[in-house]
Design a protein around this motif. Structure first.
Motif, mmCIF file in Angstrom:
data_model
loop_
_atom_site.group_PDB
_atom_site.id
_atom_site.type_symbol
_atom_site.label_atom_id
_atom_site.label_comp_id
_atom_site.label_asym_id
_atom_site.label_seq_id
_atom_site.Cartn_x
_atom_site.Cartn_y
_atom_site.Cartn_z
ATOM 1 N N THR A 65 0.828 -1.214 0.000
ATOM 2 C CA THR A 65 0.000 0.000 0.000
ATOM 3 C C THR A 65 0.857 1.257 0.000
ATOM 4 O O THR A 65 0.552 2.224 -0.713
ATOM 5 C CB THR A 65 -0.942 -0.012 1.218
ATOM 6 N N ALA A 68 2.387 1.760 -3.508
ATOM 7 C CA ALA A 68 1.373 2.214 -4.460
ATOM 8 C C ALA A 68 0.974 3.660 -4.184
ATOM 9 O O ALA A 68 0.778 4.446 -5.126
ATOM 10 C CB ALA A 68 0.143 1.299 -4.379
ATOM 11 N N THR A 69 0.866 4.031 -2.910
ATOM 12 C CA THR A 69 0.466 5.392 -2.555
ATOM 13 C C THR A 69 1.522 6.408 -2.979
ATOM 14 O O THR A 69 1.198 7.450 -3.572
ATOM 15 C CB THR A 69 0.219 5.492 -1.044
ATOM 16 N N ALA A 113 -13.220 2.437 -10.851
ATOM 17 C CA ALA A 113 -12.194 1.467 -10.465
ATOM 18 C C ALA A 113 -12.283 0.161 -11.247
ATOM 19 O O ALA A 113 -11.242 -0.407 -11.625
ATOM 20 C CB ALA A 113 -12.278 1.191 -8.965
ATOM 21 N N SER A 126 -3.105 -0.873 -11.398
ATOM 22 C CA SER A 126 -4.467 -0.322 -11.352
ATOM 23 C C SER A 126 -4.677 0.529 -10.106
ATOM 24 O O SER A 126 -5.399 1.537 -10.145
ATOM 25 C CB SER A 126 -5.491 -1.448 -11.398
ATOM 26 N N LYS A 127 -4.049 0.168 -8.998
ATOM 27 C CA LYS A 127 -4.179 0.956 -7.757
ATOM 28 C C LYS A 127 -3.443 2.287 -7.891
ATOM 29 O O LYS A 127 -3.924 3.329 -7.443
ATOM 30 C CB LYS A 127 -3.630 0.172 -6.561
ATOM 31 N N VAL A 196 -5.855 4.238 -3.524
ATOM 32 C CA VAL A 196 -5.175 2.941 -3.517
ATOM 33 C C VAL A 196 -5.945 1.930 -2.670
ATOM 34 O O VAL A 196 -6.175 0.795 -3.090
ATOM 35 C CB VAL A 196 -3.728 3.110 -3.002
ATOM 36 N N GLY A 199 -9.148 0.811 -4.349
ATOM 37 C CA GLY A 199 -8.876 -0.168 -5.394
ATOM 38 C C GLY A 199 -8.552 -1.536 -4.813
ATOM 39 O O GLY A 199 -8.971 -2.573 -5.360
ATOM 40 N N GLU A 200 -7.824 -1.567 -3.700
ATOM 41 C CA GLU A 200 -7.495 -2.836 -3.056
ATOM 42 C C GLU A 200 -8.734 -3.511 -2.480
ATOM 43 O O GLU A 200 -8.808 -4.749 -2.437
ATOM 44 C CB GLU A 200 -6.461 -2.597 -1.956
ATOM 45 N N ALA A 204 -7.464 -7.153 -5.434
ATOM 46 C CA ALA A 204 -6.026 -6.924 -5.366
ATOM 47 C C ALA A 204 -5.324 -8.212 -4.957
ATOM 48 O O ALA A 204 -5.936 -9.132 -4.413
ATOM 49 C CB ALA A 204 -5.700 -5.812 -4.365
ATOM 50 N N GLY A 207 -2.118 -5.735 -0.142
ATOM 51 C CA GLY A 207 -2.451 -4.374 0.267
ATOM 52 C C GLY A 207 -3.345 -4.361 1.491
ATOM 53 O O GLY A 207 -4.034 -5.345 1.795
ATOM 54 N N GLN A 210 -6.979 -4.979 0.719
ATOM 55 C CA GLN A 210 -7.272 -6.386 0.506
ATOM 56 C C GLN A 210 -7.317 -7.136 1.833
ATOM 57 O O GLN A 210 -8.177 -8.001 2.045
ATOM 58 C CB GLN A 210 -6.204 -6.991 -0.420
#
Length: 253
Positions: A65, A68-69, A113, A126-127, A196, A199-200, A204, A207, A210
């Motif tokens: 996470t 991705a962030t 999303a 994608s995230k 992010v 999206g998780e 995912a 993350g 998730q």
């Protein structure tokens, strides 16, 4: 009489949080609330400690996470500052593209999303795309608003002294836009994290989002609250870090 010394504000905040946690724990222990549905502070802290320092189950999700962030924030911010600078330098371009950007900004990116998942897959791309799309418009608006908040007298004086358009833009407009720009960057970083995690939550490989979905689906309430607490802590650290960076950049004020 000597003035009373007031304790630091953070001490009161810690005491308040501790009292709130103690009340929550007492209500759970004496059966006033159901720990299966609400959890309890001791169980949440133990779950968080074990996940980070004992069995490390939360560490891969946390790193995923955070990566991705940061990536989403950097991509969205660079694009936002770049496009915003073009809009300031060429007002005609902004006027031409404003309806298009306004329509795109009005779209709920979280609702888009599934499209990002279709385009970029279930992986981290994608995230990042979802988080960057949220950050971009925030930083774009802050860049344009900050550049236009510069004192017009300074611009007029610079032109009278013979400064070129490039010198005015780089030495007056951009530095004058820094306070407003940092406000948008601070908000953009938070929204990058939100994008992010959203999206998780949908789909995912890893993350915190998730993990949150997994714990909720398996009725691990303490795990859900542990992840929420971790996200809140990340958000607080992000804001504190951005405040320090902003203070460093604005020492000239």
């Amino acid at each position: 009489m000597s003035q009373l010394i007031r304790p630091p504000l953070w001490i009161g905040q810690v005491i308040f949080l501790f009292a709130l946690g103690a009340l929550w724990q007492a209500l759970a222990n004496y059966g006033f609330i159901n720990p299966i549905l609400i959890g309890d502070p001791v169980g949440i802290l133990l779950f968080l400690y074990n996940g980070l320092f004992t069995n490390y189950t939360l560490v891969p999700h946390l790193l995923w996470t955070l990566w991705a962030t940061v990536s989403a924030f950097l991509i969205g911010s660079i694009l936002g500052i770049g496009v915003g600078s073009l809009f300031v330098a060429y007002p005609g371009l902004e006027k031409f593209l404003e309806p298009i950007f306004a329509g795109l900004n009005a779209l709920p990116r979280v609702a888009l999303a599934p499209l990002f998942l279709l385009w970029f897959g279930l992986g981290i791309s994608s995230k990042i795309a979802l988080g960057a799309s949220l950050t971009f418009f925030i930083v774009l608006s802050g860049t344009v608003a900050g550049a236009r908040s510069v004192d017009s007298d300074h611009l007029t004086l610079s032109r009278m002294l013979g400064a070129t358009s490039t010198q005015i833009f780089t030495q007056i407009t951009l530095p004058g836009a820094v306070p407003t720009l940092f406000s948008s960057l601070r908000l953009g970083l938070i929204y990058a994290l939100l994008g992010v995690v959203a999206g998780e939550l949908l789909a995912a490989r890893a993350g915190l989002g998730q993990a949150l979905s997994l714990f909720a689906g398996s009725f691990q309430t303490n795990g859900v609250f542990a992840v929420l607490f971790l996200l809140a802590l990340i958000g607080s650290c992000i804001l504190a870090a951005m405040n320090r960076v902003e203070a460093r950049f604005l020492r000239w004020k």
